[in-house]
Design a protein around this motif. Structure first.
Motif, mmCIF file in Angstrom:
data_model
loop_
_atom_site.group_PDB
_atom_site.id
_atom_site.type_symbol
_atom_site.label_atom_id
_atom_site.label_comp_id
_atom_site.label_asym_id
_atom_site.label_seq_id
_atom_site.Cartn_x
_atom_site.Cartn_y
_atom_site.Cartn_z
ATOM 1 N N GLU A 170 0.984 -1.135 0.111
ATOM 2 C CA GLU A 170 0.046 0.038 0.002
ATOM 3 C C GLU A 170 0.873 1.508 -0.002
ATOM 4 O OE1 GLU A 170 -0.431 -2.474 2.016
ATOM 5 O OE2 GLU A 170 -2.618 -3.357 1.615
ATOM 6 N N GLU A 171 2.036 1.242 0.629
ATOM 7 C CA GLU A 171 2.931 2.490 0.817
ATOM 8 C C GLU A 171 3.341 2.853 -0.565
ATOM 9 O OE1 GLU A 171 3.200 4.289 3.097
ATOM 10 O OE2 GLU A 171 5.176 5.321 3.133
ATOM 11 N N ILE A 172 3.823 1.748 -1.424
ATOM 12 C CA ILE A 172 4.333 2.039 -2.802
ATOM 13 C C ILE A 172 3.277 2.468 -3.812
ATOM 14 C CG2 ILE A 172 5.250 0.795 -4.927
ATOM 15 C CD1 ILE A 172 7.271 0.893 -2.116
ATOM 16 N N ASN A 173 2.046 1.945 -3.411
ATOM 17 C CA ASN A 173 0.714 2.413 -4.247
ATOM 18 C C ASN A 173 0.585 3.596 -4.133
ATOM 19 O OD1 ASN A 173 0.691 -0.367 -5.224
ATOM 20 N ND2 ASN A 173 -1.275 -0.912 -3.839
ATOM 21 N N ARG A 174 0.522 4.120 -2.825
ATOM 22 C CA ARG A 174 0.338 5.567 -2.430
ATOM 23 C C ARG A 174 1.349 6.622 -2.982
ATOM 24 N NH1 ARG A 174 1.053 3.722 3.396
ATOM 25 N NH2 ARG A 174 -1.252 2.986 3.707
ATOM 26 N N ILE A 175 2.602 6.331 -2.876
ATOM 27 C CA ILE A 175 3.731 7.024 -3.083
ATOM 28 C C ILE A 175 3.827 7.054 -4.902
ATOM 29 C CG2 ILE A 175 6.164 7.304 -3.465
ATOM 30 C CD1 ILE A 175 6.506 5.786 -0.534
ATOM 31 N N VAL A 176 3.398 6.176 -5.400
ATOM 32 C CA VAL A 176 3.533 6.156 -6.786
ATOM 33 C C VAL A 176 2.220 7.082 -7.292
ATOM 34 C CG1 VAL A 176 3.461 4.913 -9.002
ATOM 35 C CG2 VAL A 176 4.932 4.253 -7.244
ATOM 36 N N THR A 177 1.211 6.772 -6.935
ATOM 37 C CA THR A 177 -0.099 7.474 -7.274
ATOM 38 C C THR A 177 0.181 8.824 -7.062
ATOM 39 O OG1 THR A 177 -1.384 5.530 -6.737
ATOM 40 C CG2 THR A 177 -2.630 7.672 -7.188
ATOM 41 N N ASP A 178 0.505 9.307 -5.774
ATOM 42 C CA ASP A 178 0.714 10.739 -5.450
ATOM 43 C C ASP A 178 1.610 11.453 -6.559
ATOM 44 O OD1 ASP A 178 -0.869 10.709 -3.212
ATOM 45 O OD2 ASP A 178 0.703 10.536 -1.949
ATOM 46 N N HIS A 179 2.689 10.696 -7.100
ATOM 47 C CA HIS A 179 3.685 11.436 -7.819
ATOM 48 C C HIS A 179 3.109 11.431 -9.260
ATOM 49 C CE1 HIS A 179 7.214 12.388 -5.261
ATOM 50 N NE2 HIS A 179 6.423 11.499 -4.435
ATOM 51 N N LEU A 180 2.101 10.611 -9.728
ATOM 52 C CA LEU A 180 1.390 10.906 -11.135
ATOM 53 C C LEU A 180 0.326 11.739 -11.105
ATOM 54 C CD1 LEU A 180 0.959 6.831 -11.629
ATOM 55 C CD2 LEU A 180 3.041 8.455 -12.553
ATOM 56 N N SER A 181 -0.258 12.043 -9.912
ATOM 57 C CA SER A 181 -1.652 12.999 -9.925
ATOM 58 C C SER A 181 -1.421 14.493 -10.033
ATOM 59 C CB SER A 181 -2.210 12.491 -8.529
ATOM 60 O OG SER A 181 -2.479 11.165 -8.325
ATOM 61 N N SER A 182 -2.480 14.810 -10.645
ATOM 62 C CA SER A 182 -2.466 16.497 -10.959
ATOM 63 C C SER A 182 -3.211 17.059 -9.809
ATOM 64 C CB SER A 182 -3.228 16.874 -12.236
ATOM 65 O OG SER A 182 -2.378 16.186 -13.319
ATOM 66 N N LEU A 183 -4.128 16.580 -9.410
ATOM 67 C CA LEU A 183 -4.930 17.010 -8.196
ATOM 68 C C LEU A 183 -4.754 16.075 -7.088
ATOM 69 C CD1 LEU A 183 -8.336 17.820 -9.871
ATOM 70 C CD2 LEU A 183 -6.946 19.480 -8.312
ATOM 71 N N LEU A 184 -4.442 16.608 -5.897
ATOM 72 C CA LEU A 184 -4.236 15.699 -4.853
ATOM 73 C C LEU A 184 -5.186 16.181 -3.463
ATOM 74 C CD1 LEU A 184 -1.359 16.412 -6.086
ATOM 75 C CD2 LEU A 184 -0.846 14.279 -5.031
ATOM 76 N N PHE A 185 -6.079 15.394 -3.058
ATOM 77 C CA PHE A 185 -6.932 15.705 -2.022
ATOM 78 C C PHE A 185 -6.556 14.864 -0.843
ATOM 79 C CE2 PHE A 185 -10.082 15.900 -5.815
ATOM 80 C CZ PHE A 185 -9.979 17.312 -5.845
ATOM 81 N N CYS A 186 -6.082 15.568 0.180
ATOM 82 C CA CYS A 186 -5.478 15.220 1.696
ATOM 83 C C CYS A 186 -6.500 15.011 2.558
ATOM 84 C CB CYS A 186 -4.415 16.069 1.932
ATOM 85 S SG CYS A 186 -3.086 15.938 0.844
ATOM 86 N N PRO A 187 -6.453 14.270 3.292
ATOM 87 C CA PRO A 187 -7.359 14.209 4.413
ATOM 88 C C PRO A 187 -7.087 14.970 5.835
ATOM 89 C CG PRO A 187 -6.259 11.997 4.609
ATOM 90 C CD PRO A 187 -5.880 12.950 3.264
ATOM 91 N N SER A 188 -5.946 15.489 5.986
ATOM 92 C CA SER A 188 -5.386 15.938 6.880
ATOM 93 C C SER A 188 -4.220 16.969 6.478
ATOM 94 C CB SER A 188 -4.958 15.059 8.026
ATOM 95 O OG SER A 188 -3.698 14.254 7.583
ATOM 96 N N GLN A 189 -3.874 17.979 7.512
ATOM 97 C CA GLN A 189 -2.670 18.572 7.201
ATOM 98 C C GLN A 189 -1.601 17.839 7.401
ATOM 99 O OE1 GLN A 189 -2.493 21.791 6.394
ATOM 100 N NE2 GLN A 189 -0.335 21.723 6.177
ATOM 101 N N THR A 190 -1.332 16.471 8.173
ATOM 102 C CA THR A 190 0.020 15.649 7.840
ATOM 103 C C THR A 190 0.261 15.178 6.752
ATOM 104 O OG1 THR A 190 -0.889 15.051 9.903
ATOM 105 C CG2 THR A 190 0.971 13.794 9.275
ATOM 106 N N ALA A 191 -0.884 15.084 5.885
ATOM 107 C CA ALA A 191 -0.751 14.376 4.591
ATOM 108 C C ALA A 191 -0.241 15.477 3.565
ATOM 109 C CB ALA A 191 -2.257 13.790 3.981
ATOM 110 N N VAL A 192 -0.601 16.753 3.820
ATOM 111 C CA VAL A 192 -0.427 18.008 2.941
ATOM 112 C C VAL A 192 1.205 18.107 3.195
ATOM 113 C CG1 VAL A 192 -0.525 20.345 2.674
ATOM 114 C CG2 VAL A 192 -2.483 18.964 2.954
#
Ligand code: UD1
Length: 359
Positions: free
Chosen positions: A130-152
């Motif tokens: 899941e960690e790999i899935n998240r990192i790669v997906t974030d780096h491919l995305s144009s719009l990123l919706f974070c659930p919290s400030q920590t994620a930002v």
């Protein structure tokens, strides 16, 4: 404008239904839903679509289970075909599953912009798929919706700064919206002759726990020693592993009540009435917090660090079963509570950002 939504696993159905509502009422938007088939049993998939009133998928890819590479690869092949045919303006992906990364990769290869819901989460354990899935997906995305400030902040530390929004958590929207209805509709507690606050809820499905004989044995042993019944809805993967290793007879074990996977309404009801929740699920850790139920996370780390800092969640060291028992005995309901995941308007905010970005 056409949005293509890729979903495939249980928690994604819950998240997608909230944003899908906004897309449905906007006549300038058309949503095409693609179900990869990562979760395919009726109690892992169909029941969510019907309870959450999520539109039937336009495409059902029926990929099913296999090794991570094979499952992701098959999804990539099929998703590319759908995207070529549909030519969406934006691809919407959720969370951190193999369906998420497959959706992200397929879209990026076709130069279609991606919006990632639940962006910026990090456990800092790269052994987790899941960690790999998240990192790669974030780096491919144009719009990123974070659930919290920590994620930002995590995204900022990796150099991702543009079009990053702290929208709050879309699962909180779902909890607020469905909780009352769930309590009205679910009678699972009485069927099982359990009463509120007199049982623990346990769920386990992460590979790091289910695929490790010692850890899985420690968890079951620990749960067996607890002072109250433990209601344990079994994920198919966990069921398979328990049987394979003959760890326990799943029909007949002391205080542990193994049951089939349960619907979202049953889960919300059970979770809100449990004394404590013991889990390795990301979603359930948050739901525990949202429902104000103390959580014991059976993992070495979590991406939901705010829940740990708040005192409502704790990590349990799984080197011995005694640790689980001791952690439960020491657990108390914290005095303070603050809203960590927004105000329940995450899906509305995401919809507004998508709309203005597509203009
Ligand atoms: C996936 C996600 C995880 C998410 C979880 C939610 C990945 C890498 N992991 O894990 O991030 O938290 O979904 O539940 O994508 N199976 C069935 N019937 C089903 C579904 C699965 O029998 O309906 C069995 C399969 O045999 C499979 C196993 O469960 O081998 C695990 O399925 P998998 O697709 O790996 O996903 P999860 O473990 O659920």
């Amino acid at each position: 404008m056409k949005i293509l939504t890729v979903i495939g696993a249980r928690p994604q159905f819950v998240k997608a239904c909230m944003l899908s509502r906004w897309l449905k009422i906007d006549h300038d938007m058309k949503e095409v839903i693609v179900h990869t088939g990562q979760h395919y049993d009726s109690n892992m998939s169909d029941v969510f679509f019907s309870q959450l009133n999520l539109a039937k998928p336009d495409y059902q890819l029926s990929i099913g289970s296999s090794s991570h590479g094979e499952q992701t690869g098959k999804m990539l092949i099929e998703l590319e075909k759908v995207m070529v045919k549909e030519k969406p303006d934006l691809v919407l992906v959720y969370g951190d599953t193999n369906s998420t990364i497959a959706g992200g990769l397929a879209a990026s290869k076709l130069d279609i912009p991606i919006a990632h819901v639940e962006a910026g989460l990090r456990s800092f354990n790269r052994k987790m798929p899941e960690e790999i899935n998240r990192i790669v997906t974030d780096h491919l995305s144009s719009l990123l919706f974070c659930p919290s400030q920590t994620a930002v902040d995590h995204l900022r530390n990796e150099g991702i700064k543009e079009n990053v929004y702290n929208t709050g958590d879309i699962m909180y929207d779902a909890v607020l919206d469905f909780k009352e209805r769930a309590l009205e509709h679910s009678n699972l507690l009485s069927q099982l002759t359990l009463t509120a606050n007199n049982f623990y809820l346990a769920t386990i499905h992460r590979g790091e726990n289910t695929d490790d004989l010692k850890r899985l044995s420690v968890i079951i042993d620990g749960l067996k020693q607890l002072d109250l019944p433990v209601l344990f809805p079994l994920h198919p993967r966990t069921n398979k592993q328990l049987k394979k290793w003959n760890i326990t007879d799943t029909n007949q074990v002391s205080n542990i009540m193994f049951i089939e996977p349960i619907s979202y309404f049953d889960m919300l009801t059970i979770a809100s009435q449990a004394k404590y929740i013991l889990t390795d699920s990301g979603g359930l850790q948050k739901e525990a917090y949202m429902l104000k139920i103390p959580c014991l996370t059976l993992r070495t780390e979590t991406e939901w660090t705010e829940t740990i800092d708040s005192g409502w969640n704790q990590l349990v060291d799984l080197s011995t079963s005694k640790n689980i028992v001791e952690a439960v005995l020491k657990t108390k309901i914290p005095k303070d509570y603050s809203s960590l995941f927004g105000n329940g308007e995450a899906s509305d905010l995401m919809y507004q950002h998508i709309k203005s970005w597509l203009k």
